[in-house]
Design a protein around this motif. Structure first.
Motif, short mmCIF file in Angstrom:
data_model
loop_
_atom_site.label_atom_id
_atom_site.label_comp_id
_atom_site.label_asym_id
_atom_site.label_seq_id
_atom_site.Cartn_x
_atom_site.Cartn_y
_atom_site.Cartn_z
N GLN A 130 2.06 2.01 -3.33
CA GLN A 130 1.05 2.32 -4.27
C GLN A 130 0.92 3.97 -4.08
O GLN A 130 0.77 4.79 -5.07
CB GLN A 130 -0.26 1.51 -4.07
N ASP A 131 0.96 4.25 -2.81
CA ASP A 131 0.55 5.67 -2.43
C ASP A 131 1.81 6.46 -2.76
O ASP A 131 1.76 7.68 -3.19
CB ASP A 131 0.24 5.93 -1.02
N GLU A 190 0.76 -1.08 0.14
CA GLU A 190 0.03 -0.15 -0.02
C GLU A 190 0.78 1.01 -0.09
O GLU A 190 0.55 2.28 -0.62
CB GLU A 190 -0.92 -0.02 1.16
N TRP A 191 1.98 1.32 0.66
CA TRP A 191 2.86 2.55 0.74
C TRP A 191 3.59 2.67 -0.48
O TRP A 191 3.48 3.65 -1.19
CB TRP A 191 4.04 1.98 1.64
N GLU A 245 -6.12 7.54 7.94
CA GLU A 245 -4.61 6.86 7.75
C GLU A 245 -3.53 7.56 8.37
O GLU A 245 -2.70 6.56 8.86
CB GLU A 245 -4.44 7.02 6.16
N THR A 277 3.00 12.56 -2.88
CA THR A 277 3.80 11.20 -3.02
C THR A 277 5.37 11.45 -2.61
O THR A 277 5.82 10.77 -1.89
CB THR A 277 3.48 11.17 -4.49
#
Length: 645
Positions: free
Chosen positions: A89-90, A86-87, A385, A256
């Motif tokens: 992707q983010d 997930e990291w 988050e 990002t």
């Protein structure tokens, strides 16, 4: 795994249905900072936390009838490797996972990373790769295919000896000369004194240099805001960039980059950056309270285009600013819960029709509505988050590094959350400024607002026994920093702007990718960079500045090493006043005076390696020309956003 819970040991909160998000656990490397952290917490013992616990009790009473409601689905525990995936992707690096199509533009991101940022990416690729292999799934791309080196478990010496690929070398040395400079370091914290806050060098690179020495600590004297360390952002030749100065297109790249930098900073400091998994929001039939920020703004923009802060919040803040700033105990003294609930129902019915009358509403009830609006958001204002990360800031031993982490977290926030938070903090600053009348100093305001920002009924939490006081004080301290240092926190660091420029430059060149695309890409990028740098020796330059919305003519400007944006704007105004230029639009355009100051005009850098950038008046234009020779410079009126209710 984060530990969660309720403030169960405090007499006011023994049965509190609300919870406070807990800090993520620190890695063993962070243990060296624990002594400094404990000493700071002990320094708070003389501060009264009565306002905090009273606010928690008020929250409990106002929600007793709603204990069964939950705005967020339960946050599920992630399996090993899921957090890293997930990291990535983010962080815009999902193509490195190996099971999605490669995005050619996003691969360019790798070439902009500093040494510490690259190490952070590599560390998460290592963890993800190991977890995938253990689950016997399709093998992911080896880290060496990305960085041209072994995994992070290999020694640094092996990396240097076995990697002829220029990528790792460039990532390791891209900021070597800058990080060796000691400008941003200091050996003593002087409360009340002014210190330099360097934004030219990546925070993680600064921390890596400071780590060679020792952690700095600052004695907290939170009762007296004047005793807090003052920080000054030194203006380089390219000036300072604030949030809002960059175009929406360029600002989309900032979260990002900020996430990668925040992760790198935490890695260097030895703190584990934990994030909650985004939870699915439940729908509501209400129109104002308990409605997601984005939904509120979409509805508000139908009535008033370009609305950036919910109209209800603007109305609440405006009402308090007009009649509540002088009220003793405003925010701290609770209004009537019965009246507040009734007012909420009336607002739901009459606000958008314009029939709601604010004149007869008690100011303490309005402050109660304000806090209720924040608490009732389906997701925390600081986001589900990143709420643990905001709470974890208190564990960083050095004030400057705490502010660096907060600055990055605010840049990561979604635009709607960031704008709403800024509006709230600006109001809280006005409350503190009237302390002599309302008896609400910085610490009072922070302790009252902390439960409303850090406690959320939609997040399952558990706080370890005996930690309630420490965590409560830490949360209040984070709010205090956001209020007191908000001007600094709403600045986009120069190193992030430089990375955005690199991304835009690389993406616009449309490089041809192949199996060895990373290596070839870097060679091409650095070759092009060398060409640009050869032109940076020009001592002067004649350029044209456009003002198409104001004039039919353009302004020819002779640039030298001393020419600043403010000089060009003054020259532009002087020509307007004296030369009778053909003005397209004279409505609210200019007011000429003897000082020739021009405060309602701005100069924008447009195109080239930036989308659109509102320039600091102290920017030296010849330096900017060398950085972005293909941009246009356009003069525009200073946009104003009057509040309308």
């Amino acid at each position: 795994m984060a530990v969660h819970g309720c403030f169960s040991n405090h007499p006011h909160t023994r049965h509190c249905p609300w919870k406070m998000n807990q800090l993520p656990p620190r890695s063993p490397v962070a243990s060296l900072a624990s002594e400094n952290t404990n000493s700071r917490v002990e320094a708070l013992d003389n501060l009264s936390m009565d306002s905090f616990w009273l606010e928690v009790e008020n929250i409990k009473q106002s929600t007793e009838a709603e204990q069964e409601e939950c705005s967020l689905a339960d946050v599920k525990t992630q399996e090993e490797g899921e957090a890293e995936a997930e990291w990535l992707q983010d962080a815009g690096l999902s193509e490195l996972l190996g099971d999605v199509a490669s995005d050619k533009d996003k691969l360019v991101l790798l070439s902009t990373l500093t040494r510490t940022q690259a190490a952070a990416v590599q560390r998460r690729l290592d963890t993800y790769s190991r977890s995938r292999r253990r689950r016997n799934k399709h093998p992911v791309r080896d880290v060496r295919d990305i960085f041209g080196v072994g995994s992070s478990e290999d020694s640094a010496a092996e990396k240097e000896e076995s990697s002829p690929d220029p990528l790792w070398h460039n990532l390791r040395t891209s900021n070597t000369q800058r990080t060796e400079t000691p400008d941003y370091s200091c050996t003593v914290r002087n409360p009340g004194k002014e210190e330099v806050f360097n934004m030219d060098v990546a925070y993680s690179e600064q921390a890596a240099v400071l780590l060679k020495g020792s952690f700095l600590s600052e004695s907290r004297k939170l009762k007296d805001g004047n005793a807090l360390t003052r920080f000054k952002i030194p203006k380089g030749r390219l000036g300072v960039t604030r949030i809002g100065d960059l175009s929406a297109q360029d600002m989309k790249k900032i979260p990002t980059l900020a996430l990668i930098e925040l992760t790198a900073l935490c890695d260097v400091l030895g703190f584990e950056l934990k994030r909650n998994k985004a939870a699915k929001l439940k729908t509501t039939e209400k129109r104002l309270f308990g409605v997601p920020l984005n939904t509120l703004l979409e509805n508000d923009q139908k009535l008033l285009p370009n609305t950036k802060v919910p109209l209800l919040l603007q109305a609440l803040l405006s009402c308090l600013e007009k009649r509540g700033l002088e009220t003793e105990g405003i925010l701290r003294v609770s209004g009537s819960q019965t009246r507040i609930k009734s007012l909420e129902q009336k607002l739901e019915r009459d606000f958008y029709s314009g029939l709601f009358c604010w004149d007869e509403v008690h100011q303490n009830d309005v402050s109660g509505l304000l806090k209720r609006f924040i608490r009732e958001l389906p997701a925390p204002l600081l986001t589900a988050e990143y709420l643990p990360a905001f709470a974890a800031v208190q564990n960083i031993p050095d004030l400057k590094q705490r502010l660096q982490a907060l600055n990055l977290l605010i840049l990561i926030l979604p635009e709607s959350n960031r704008n709403t938070l800024k509006a709230l903090l600006e109001f809280l600053s006005k409350v503190v400024a009237r302390e002599n009348n309302n008896k609400m100093n910085l610490w009072n305001v922070s302790t009252v607002m902390a439960p409303n920002l850090f406690m959320h009924k939609g997040l399952p939490n558990k706080i370890p026994e005996g930690k309630e006081k420490q965590l409560a004080e830490g949360a209040a301290d984070v709010v205090r920093m956001m209020i007191h240092y908000q001007d600094l926190l709403w600045t986009v660091s120069s190193f992030l702007v430089a990375q955005v420029r690199k991304l835009n430059e690389s993406s616009s060149k449309r490089y041809q990718f192949c199996d060895k695309r990373i290596k070839h890409l870097l060679r091409k990028i650095h070759a092009d960079k060398d060409k640009v740098e050869k032109n940076q020796g020009e001592p002067s330059k004649i350029v044209k500045v456009h003002a198409s919305l104001l004039l039919k003519d353009s302004l020819e400007v002779h640039l030298n090493n001393a020419t600043r944006v403010a000089d060009v704007l003054r020259q532009f105004q002087k020509n307007l006043c004296q030369n009778g230029w053909n003005i397209v639009n004279t409505v609210n355009l200019l007011k000429c005076n003897n000082s020739m100051e021009c405060t309602n005009l701005l100069l924008y850098e447009v195109g080239g390696n930036i989308g659109e950038h509102c320039l600091d008046p102290d920017t030296y234009l010849l330096d900017l020309y060398h950085i972005n020779p293909h941009a246009e410079w356009i003069i525009k009126q200073n946009p104003s956003y009057p509040r309308m209710f």
